[in-house]
Design an enzyme around this catalytic site. Sequence first.
Site: not given
Length: 463
Positions: A170, A245, A279, A371
Amino acid sequence: MKVHEGSYVNGAWQPVTTAESVAVVNPATEEVIAHVAAGSAQDVDAAVRAARAAFPDWAATPPARRAARIAALRDAVAARADEIAATVTAELGAPPKLAQAVHVGLPVAVAGSYAELLATYPFEEKVGNSTVLMEPVGVVGAITPWNYPLHQIVAKVVPALAAGCTVVLKPAENTPLTALLFAQAVHESGLPAGVFNMVTGLGPVAGQALVEHEGVDMVSFTGSTAVGRRVGALAGGAVKRVALELGGKSASVLLPGADVAAAVRGSLANALSNSGQRCSALTRVLVHRDRYEEAVAVAAEALAGYVPGERLGPLVSAAQRDRVVGYIEKGIAEGARLVTGGPTPPLARGFYVSPTLFADVTPEMTIAQEEIFGPVVVFLRYEDEEDALRIANGTDYGLAGAVWGEPEAATAFARRMEAGQIDVNGGRFNALAPFGGYKRSGIGRELGAHGLTEYLHTKSLQF
């Protein structure tokens, strides 16, 4: 305008069961460039059933034959390099050179590495009076993000296939066109029907259906920590294997022996690559108080070369742009010194954000803890190495990092950092080394032999 109405299931393109679609927007022009099918839970079910039916034969396929099919897939992707790069530029906004070198070049290399690894990977070994077998987990549900649309697909799908698993993918709804090209490459590669399947659509619909499906043995997810928690809870509740992750807030530490100019420029090149939408971006730069202002001045000069619309692409969406601007405004409100950039749009069109540098940032500020996922870098002072280590390790994340200084001192410092992958004095990315994080940056590893092991069960036979 392109309209893609189907999913790829059991070796063929199939119409989805709904009339819903997802618009794909070019972030540089703000124009809708395509629509793709929004698959339903029924479409996911069909894909999982196909993967389940194909699993026994693929699991029994010798590694050498699996390697040949993966090599063919690598070649099919490489043959479409120009088309894929142009598509990544169109739907993500990546500058063309970055799209070719990183968004296409890296996944082609990763795919090739697994074709080679299968020749030597120890699927069976003797341990005393036991034979230890490594066997495929089963059907893998792979959910990938938009920031590296091809690389993240390859980093999950290819090792899963190498392990003998079958896959339902997906892809991210922001960048599905690249995923469609990957599925076309799969079709051209001669992979058996049902071994790879793909359903496009929305995360809360198709993604959740994939995570919850009882026919899925493992879920591999890359994305935000918030969504990762949800995925982990759903998969864990069903006692499925899960690989996550997730986010990062990586520190680049300039030790007293560092070449300040080289370290600052290297840190910024990392932090601003892909417009900061990565990331592992080195978004916190830690500098000793005696060299702090020097480092900030070097950074301000270097940032002038990151021109929006040229070296710096747009953010993926209006929502992402607004999120990043919100963090910039938060940094100003909390008292950080805005050196360059800011919340004002640099261009009249497109989801651009100016490369932004904050100084006089303290560890507890929001912009030093959360973040941001955009072209925003914060500089923090430290007093001594213990203070630097405390600041570097002082977030919920532990994905990546960097240390600059005398080689012995830098290596010793890197060993004490709580992060999964650390560059020492500008060490280059290694596609064969494990990638993944500590703490809330995730569970499990991708790439290389460690990435293959994620998709294998361990069985021992005693004699």
